[in-house]
Design an enzyme around this catalytic site. Sequence first.
Site, short mmCIF file in Angstrom:
data_model
loop_
_atom_site.label_atom_id
_atom_site.label_comp_id
_atom_site.label_asym_id
_atom_site.label_seq_id
_atom_site.Cartn_x
_atom_site.Cartn_y
_atom_site.Cartn_z
N GLU A 69 42.29 32.34 38.38
CA GLU A 69 41.29 33.32 38.76
C GLU A 69 40.19 33.17 37.72
OE1 GLU A 69 39.83 37.83 38.87
OE2 GLU A 69 40.91 36.93 37.22
N ASP A 129 45.50 35.51 35.81
CA ASP A 129 44.45 36.53 35.75
C ASP A 129 43.45 36.19 34.64
OD1 ASP A 129 43.64 39.24 36.72
OD2 ASP A 129 43.90 39.75 34.61
C1 BGC Z 1 42.06 41.33 38.37
C2 BGC Z 1 41.58 42.73 38.38
C3 BGC Z 1 41.82 43.31 37.01
C4 BGC Z 1 41.20 42.43 35.92
C5 BGC Z 1 41.71 42.76 34.57
C6 BGC Z 1 41.07 40.72 37.42
O1 BGC Z 1 40.71 39.54 37.54
O2 BGC Z 1 42.03 40.71 39.62
O3 BGC Z 1 42.19 43.50 39.37
O4 BGC Z 1 41.23 44.56 36.93
O5 BGC Z 1 41.48 41.10 36.13
O6 BGC Z 1 43.03 42.35 34.46
#
Ligand code: BGC
Length: 546
Positions: free
Chosen positions: A283, A224
Amino acid sequence: MTQDLAPTVRPSADARAHTDGWWRSAVIYQVYVRSFADSDGDGIGDLRGIRERLPYLAGLGVDALWLTPFYASPQADGGYDVADYRAVDPLFGQLSDADDLVREAHRLGLRVIVDIVPNHTSDQHAWFRAALADRPGGTARERYHFRPGKGERGQLPPNDWESVFGGPAWTRTTGPDGESGEWYLHLFAPEQPDLNWDNAEVRAEFDSVLRFWLDLGVDGFRIDVAHGMVKAAGLPDIGLSEQAKLIGAQVLPFFDQDGVHEIHRAWRQLLDSYDGQRIGVAEAWAPTSERLALYVRPDELHQAFNFQFLTCDWGAAPMRQVIDESLAATRSVGAPTTWVLSNHDVVRHATRYGAGDEELGLRRARAAALLMLALPGSAYVYQGEELGLPEVVDLPDEVRQDPAFFRGDGQDGTRDGCRVPLPWSGEAAPYGFGPGGSWLPQPGRWRELSVEAQSGDPRSTLELYRSALALRGELPGLGDGEMVWLDDAPEGVLAFSRPGFVCTLNTLGAEVALPVPGRPVLSSAALEFAGGTVRIPSDTCVWWAV
Ligand code: BGC
């Protein structure tokens, strides 16, 4: 002659067997845990619910699943606020359920990727509570970003950064004496304080957390905010007032800093120290395909979501450009491209592509799926896209839970509409989601979109996905590899070949007539053939064996 192209081939176990570099071709299904399947009737999906539905995923033909966070969390941001990285939240089950789920998935030939949230913890994490209790400059505060405020009495935030969810990225602390104190940084909600990755303890702790889950048997991590862990030295002001977007390409002092790569390199070494090709998936929202490709250099992570593809407008020219740029960028580092159309943070593509016209949106979504699954590399499928689910755009405010909704206009929209629990079967809500209700209400017309309602109907979106995934396992030209554009395609039509295979996408609002390039094996809409010509309807994608 009109031809519906119903499922033709089912994958054999051998064809789906994982070979070297399994992730290079893998189709990975994103399970949004609270909305997939509920086993205990509390209206919230859970790990046992997922385990019970694993045969569905195996039958769909995906190679792996990615589970969104199920760790102990106050759920201020759907579990992306983790209070204990080694515990399962009671909402979702217990550690033994995670263990059972991983084992059962493996038994069915499915790999399991879990989310890891290293940019921030929950404000209820033991470390943050200790930090609040510590004095300014104390070691417990060094694991986060605490700073004195500006202004005579420290009443102003330390810099001008804004939270992705809206409002300042800083919150001021209040001491036990009730006096205002230092400020702490949170790029997301105030309940998600950012960790300080210059701190050795932070790094060591995450190594240990990764090992904990790898030892349990997971096949990798979706990382993340993989672009956010390192902030520019000195936390400089941005100087512009435009709201930072999670889903954006702005150049910012807290995203896509070069320093993040060192962390990913260290994690790669840790992953490689385990057998079985465990992977890391970034991500990362990067300004360009080239910047994104840095995350998948040979000694870094294995995959990075291609958000340039996700955000691309419908149309032959923009899509071709994004595909070319992505392939060129990832090829330059020897990595596969990782295609994605939807996830739990964006408006579902069946709605995005329709711009208000649901039928058009679904048509294009079906075509986009065949395009994505024909392109070189791996692909992610967000739960429900295989059912052609639209975004739920009319949720009443009182059921919403997305923190972005409550914090002003931080996001482009709100994210609850793509998180509505899946319809599985039956005539009435919650449509087989579980024995109780569902934490967000499902629209009544989802009865026709349930897994049960679509199964066996050759025209359904579910059967289209099943066929596409089966063919992807059978046709050797698909998955990782090369593609060549066929430049005799008329304007508005994308056509490319791969070994033994041609894909044609008509992005126009009108049908096109083309010479038949081969044997049709799958189409997102019915085709008409006359002599050596095929009429491809508007917004339709066709797969050909040649
Ligand atoms: C996740 C989100 C989240 C954010 C903070 C993002 O990239 O996919 O759902 O709110 O990170 O953790």
